[in-house]
Motif scaffolding. Structure first.
Motif, mmCIF file in Angstrom:
data_model
loop_
_atom_site.group_PDB
_atom_site.id
_atom_site.type_symbol
_atom_site.label_atom_id
_atom_site.label_comp_id
_atom_site.label_asym_id
_atom_site.label_seq_id
_atom_site.Cartn_x
_atom_site.Cartn_y
_atom_site.Cartn_z
ATOM 1 N N ILE A 105 14.116 3.762 83.100
ATOM 2 C CA ILE A 105 14.800 2.517 83.430
ATOM 3 C C ILE A 105 15.810 2.191 82.340
ATOM 4 O O ILE A 105 15.451 1.972 81.180
ATOM 5 N N LEU A 106 17.083 2.189 82.714
ATOM 6 C CA LEU A 106 18.135 1.781 81.796
ATOM 7 C C LEU A 106 18.245 0.271 81.724
ATOM 8 O O LEU A 106 18.425 -0.310 80.652
ATOM 9 N N LEU A 107 18.147 -0.376 82.894
ATOM 10 C CA LEU A 107 18.387 -1.805 82.984
ATOM 11 C C LEU A 107 17.858 -2.307 84.308
ATOM 12 O O LEU A 107 17.909 -1.600 85.317
ATOM 13 N N SER A 108 17.326 -3.517 84.303
ATOM 14 C CA SER A 108 16.913 -4.153 85.560
ATOM 15 C C SER A 108 17.342 -5.608 85.531
ATOM 16 O O SER A 108 17.447 -6.224 84.469
ATOM 17 N N SER A 109 17.608 -6.149 86.705
ATOM 18 C CA SER A 109 18.099 -7.525 86.780
ATOM 19 C C SER A 109 17.010 -8.546 86.475
ATOM 20 O O SER A 109 17.311 -9.691 86.149
ATOM 21 N N GLU A 110 15.759 -8.143 86.602
ATOM 22 C CA GLU A 110 14.611 -8.975 86.235
ATOM 23 C C GLU A 110 13.621 -8.098 85.474
ATOM 24 O O GLU A 110 13.584 -6.883 85.676
ATOM 25 N N PRO A 111 12.803 -8.668 84.605
ATOM 26 C CA PRO A 111 11.773 -7.871 83.937
ATOM 27 C C PRO A 111 10.840 -7.238 84.972
ATOM 28 O O PRO A 111 10.455 -7.892 85.946
ATOM 29 N N LEU A 112 10.514 -5.976 84.775
ATOM 30 C CA LEU A 112 9.625 -5.263 85.695
ATOM 31 C C LEU A 112 8.215 -5.277 85.133
ATOM 32 O O LEU A 112 7.930 -4.654 84.114
ATOM 33 N N LYS A 113 7.328 -6.000 85.807
ATOM 34 C CA LYS A 113 5.938 -6.060 85.344
ATOM 35 C C LYS A 113 5.262 -4.703 85.463
ATOM 36 O O LYS A 113 4.415 -4.346 84.660
ATOM 37 N N GLU A 114 5.638 -3.961 86.505
ATOM 38 C CA GLU A 114 5.135 -2.606 86.682
ATOM 39 C C GLU A 114 6.339 -1.667 86.704
ATOM 40 O O GLU A 114 7.180 -1.770 87.593
ATOM 41 N N PRO A 115 6.450 -0.750 85.744
ATOM 42 C CA PRO A 115 7.646 0.077 85.633
ATOM 43 C C PRO A 115 7.878 1.014 86.806
ATOM 44 O O PRO A 115 8.953 1.586 86.928
ATOM 45 N N SER A 116 6.914 1.145 87.682
ATOM 46 C CA SER A 116 7.089 2.024 88.846
ATOM 47 C C SER A 116 7.445 1.269 90.108
ATOM 48 O O SER A 116 7.570 1.873 91.175
ATOM 49 N N LYS A 117 7.636 -0.063 90.010
ATOM 50 C CA LYS A 117 7.879 -0.867 91.203
ATOM 51 C C LYS A 117 9.059 -1.802 91.006
ATOM 52 O O LYS A 117 9.257 -2.366 89.923
ATOM 53 N N LEU A 118 9.820 -1.976 92.098
ATOM 54 C CA LEU A 118 10.998 -2.839 92.088
ATOM 55 C C LEU A 118 10.720 -4.054 92.969
ATOM 56 O O LEU A 118 10.630 -3.932 94.198
ATOM 57 N N PRO A 119 10.592 -5.224 92.374
ATOM 58 C CA PRO A 119 10.313 -6.424 93.176
ATOM 59 C C PRO A 119 11.480 -6.780 94.093
ATOM 60 O O PRO A 119 12.586 -6.247 93.973
ATOM 61 N N GLY A 120 11.229 -7.712 95.010
ATOM 62 C CA GLY A 120 12.279 -8.181 95.894
ATOM 63 C C GLY A 120 13.390 -8.894 95.143
ATOM 64 O O GLY A 120 13.177 -9.434 94.051
ATOM 65 N N ASN A 121 14.582 -8.867 95.714
ATOM 66 C CA ASN A 121 15.759 -9.529 95.128
ATOM 67 C C ASN A 121 15.998 -9.090 93.681
ATOM 68 O O ASN A 121 16.297 -9.900 92.797
ATOM 69 N N THR A 122 15.849 -7.795 93.463
ATOM 70 C CA THR A 122 15.976 -7.224 92.124
ATOM 71 C C THR A 122 16.715 -5.897 92.225
ATOM 72 O O THR A 122 16.606 -5.191 93.227
ATOM 73 N N ALA A 123 17.462 -5.575 91.180
ATOM 74 C CA ALA A 123 18.173 -4.300 91.109
ATOM 75 C C ALA A 123 17.840 -3.613 89.802
ATOM 76 O O ALA A 123 17.444 -4.255 88.819
ATOM 77 N N ALA A 124 18.001 -2.286 89.787
ATOM 78 C CA ALA A 124 17.720 -1.514 88.576
ATOM 79 C C ALA A 124 18.648 -0.318 88.491
ATOM 80 O O ALA A 124 19.105 0.210 89.514
ATOM 81 N N TRP A 125 18.939 0.080 87.256
ATOM 82 C CA TRP A 125 19.643 1.324 86.971
ATOM 83 C C TRP A 125 18.657 2.267 86.299
ATOM 84 O O TRP A 125 17.960 1.880 85.349
ATOM 85 N N LEU A 126 18.590 3.486 86.812
ATOM 86 C CA LEU A 126 17.693 4.507 86.254
ATOM 87 C C LEU A 126 18.505 5.735 85.877
ATOM 88 O O LEU A 126 19.585 5.989 86.431
ATOM 89 N N THR A 127 17.972 6.507 84.975
ATOM 90 C CA THR A 127 18.534 7.819 84.685
ATOM 91 C C THR A 127 17.382 8.805 84.559
ATOM 92 O O THR A 127 16.235 8.420 84.380
ATOM 93 N N GLY A 128 17.718 10.087 84.717
ATOM 94 C CA GLY A 128 16.685 11.119 84.672
ATOM 95 C C GLY A 128 16.063 11.402 86.013
ATOM 96 O O GLY A 128 15.271 12.332 86.147
ATOM 97 N N SER A 129 16.428 10.624 87.061
ATOM 98 C CA SER A 129 15.831 10.829 88.386
ATOM 99 C C SER A 129 16.852 11.296 89.401
ATOM 100 O O SER A 129 16.529 11.506 90.560
ATOM 101 N N CYS A 130 18.125 11.449 88.988
ATOM 102 C CA CYS A 130 19.186 11.805 89.918
ATOM 103 C C CYS A 130 19.301 13.313 90.036
ATOM 104 O O CYS A 130 19.094 14.039 89.065
ATOM 105 N N PRO A 131 19.652 13.820 91.202
ATOM 106 C CA PRO A 131 19.848 15.254 91.353
ATOM 107 C C PRO A 131 20.831 15.813 90.346
ATOM 108 O O PRO A 131 20.666 16.909 89.829
#
Length: 565
Positions: free
Chosen positions: A536-562
């Motif tokens: 996780i590079l950045l998320s619009s809200e704190p992620l209580k669980e790093p494997s889950k994206l809550p509603g009305n939230t966005a995130a940028w990740l790296t290392g998972s793209c083809p």
């Protein structure tokens, strides 16, 4: 001098479609720029008169440098009676004393350039103020005179010329014609009666504005935002016609006439005569979206605001994907870049729009009698939208206060309102004052730090104390720090120069890759799983669980793209 579009690849049902890929060396500065709109009267007040000014802007340049913007767009600061907050210009070469002096502007420009920040100024070519020397001369001259030929004067209808020449209506309400005192002539004003429309078939008008361009280019400005770029040329017959809305955009014989493009080709040639890369961005409210590409052909303007994106009235993945696809594809057809925008000085602020029961709706202002937005939900959605928007290839504009999460002032009393839209409609249209309230800088200061005293030309709501810069500075998770991180990571990962590749879309979830960054936005209310192995590079809200994206939230990740695996 046209920029080449960053390449686009979209994946639909397993098939890919590639738009031309641009070499980074071929990109002009504006192709991926973050441009920050300053509404001068509401940004920072240096002298304590309650109105923001050019020295105030200069004093805050270090803040903007730290934010990470590439350029500033200054709304009008020219001499004006301020009937429409400066969009009624009395002299295009003079700084209004409200905002300072020409020397103050030169100092601002010099210091901004010293920080590596470019400066774009607003140009208002559709109309002047009725206090402009040209219009005063027109009223003092007879019908048929050269002075009146610079504007759109026409004989009135009826036995004694007592009726307007046609049935056109002002954007601000009421008839688009006012009668010249003492004769049969009426003059056209598509906006306020104190904003007479110029006659762009007149060579004097064209020559004057070419000279105005050179005046500011000679001072060193980097470009122009062109106000009402779609309105300069009218159908020469001025026929009766009802203005109607298509796709939320006004259409009719007074808008988006093909003759405007000859004007912008001439302006393009002038900009090309100056060293460095100078640019223009069009405020062109047009439909269908294909019409917008006419303004950004290689020999016209370099950018046009993407109002289809701004005007989205749904909060779901499919709607956003459709507009993003169309925007990138159409811009690629003319080798231009898309210019994303979610707020400006003419619309209700995004956190308030997305807190309404119909998220993304565009009311003509909000007052205490209207639906009050859900402030927390609106801010949450606006933060998620920012992560989506700033991850897209192309350029983006930020309206002052977006980086603070500022909501609309939705309870501003009628006695304080100054927008001619409110005045001409007798309050039927609430108007735009609510998004123009002075910025809050310090929670414990008079006028919330807007100026050295307690004066501000519009009152600030008490809730703005929660959004001040000093309460967000250095605070993990604050909207200000989120924007600083977004702009830094956007630059580090070259997202503005990147390539978009759709990964997955359903009603609630939008997922795409841009370079080595995977972008996810959850428009729904149910938590969604994040891809395994991603950092996780950045998320619009704190992620209580790093494997889950809550509603009305966005995130940028790296290392998972083809592209990065």
């Amino acid at each position: 001098m046209s920029a080449v579009n960053p390449s686009l690849e979209t994946v639909r049902d397993g098939a890919s479609a590639d738009a031309p890929r641009a070499a980074e060396a071929g990109l002009a500065w504006w192709a991926d720029a973050i441009i920050y709109q300053i509404y001068p009267r509401s940004f920072a007040d240096a002298n304590g008169d309650g109105i923001g000014d050019l020295p105030g802007i200069t004093s805050r340049l270090p803040y903007l440098k730290r934010l990470g913007v590439d350029a500033l767009w200054l709304s009008p600061f020219y001499k004006s009676p301020q009937a429409d907050a400066g969009y009624d210009v009395a002299d295009y070469r003079v700084v209004d004393p409200l905002f300072g002096t020409l020397e103050d502007f030169d100092r601002l420009l010099h210091e901004a350039h010293g920080l590596g920040i470019k400066v774009i100024v607003d140009l208002v070519p559709n109309h002047t103020s009725d206090e402009h020397a040209w219009f005063r001369a027109a009223l003092q001259s007879p019908p048929g005179s050269a002075e009146r030929a610079r504007y759109l004067f026409r004989d009135g209808r009826g036995e004694n010329g007592e009726l307007p020449p046609n049935n056109w209506q002002s954007v601000f309400g009421g008839a688009a014609w006012s009668r010249a005192p003492g004769d049969r002539h009426w003059y056209l004003h598509l906006f306020d009666g104190k904003q007479p429309d110029l006659n762009w078939d007149n060579p004097q008008v064209r020559a004057e504005f070419e000279d105005v361009l050179r005046f500011w280019l000679d001072r060193g400005v980097d470009g122009f935002r062109v106000d009402v770029a779609h309105g300069l040329v009218k159908d020469s017959e001025l026929p009766d016609a009802e203005q109607r809305k298509e796709n939320r955009v006004l259409v009719g014989p007074m808008w988006d006439q093909d003759g405007v493009h000859e004007i912008y080709r001439a302006w393009h040639r002038i900009l090309d005569q100056y060293p460095g890369e100078r640019m223009m961005v069009a405020e062109a409210w047009v439909t269908p979206q294909e019409r917008l590409t006419h303004y950004i052909r290689s020999d016209e303007m370099q950018q046009a605001f993407n109002f289809d994106y701004l005007l989205l009235e749904n909060w779901d993945a499919g709607t956003f994907k459709s507009v993003i696809d169309a925007s990138l594809s159409l811009a690629a057809e003319v080798s231009a870049t898309t210019t994303w925008v979610t707020s400006n000085h003419d619309v209700v602020r995004a956190p308030s729009r997305y807190g309404l029961s119909r998220p993304g709706a565009h009311p003509k202002g909000i007052d205490a009698a209207g639906e009050q937005p859900n402030e927390a939900l609106g801010l949450r959605r606006a933060r998620a939208l920012a992560l989506l928007t700033l991850a897209l290839p192309g350029s983006a504009y930020i309206y002052q206060g977006e980086e603070l999460g500022l909501p609309e002032h939705t309870t501003l009393e009628a006695r304080y309102r100054q927008d001619p839209m409110f005045i001409r409609t007798h309050g039927a249209d609430i108007g735009r004052d609510g998004c123009r309230v002075p910025l809050p800088w310090r929670a414990d200061a008079p006028s919330l730090g807007f100026g050295p005293g307690d004066r501000s030309w519009l009152p600030q709501p008490a809730t703005y104390a929660h959004y001040t810069v000093d309460r967000q500075e250095g605070v993990a998770g604050s909207t200000l720090e989120l924007y600083r991180q977004m702009l830094r990571l956007r630059r580090e990962h070259a997202l503005g120069k990147g390539q978009l590749r759709w990964v997955d879309t359903d009603r609630d979830l939008l997922v795409f890759d841009n370079g080595d960054v995977r972008v996810l936005i959850n428009f729904g209310t149910q938590t969604r799983a994040l891809p395994a192995g991603g950092q996780i590079l950045l998320s619009s809200e704190p992620l209580k669980e790093p494997s889950k994206l809550p509603g009305n939230t966005a995130a940028w990740l790296t290392g998972s793209c083809p592209s990065s695996s």
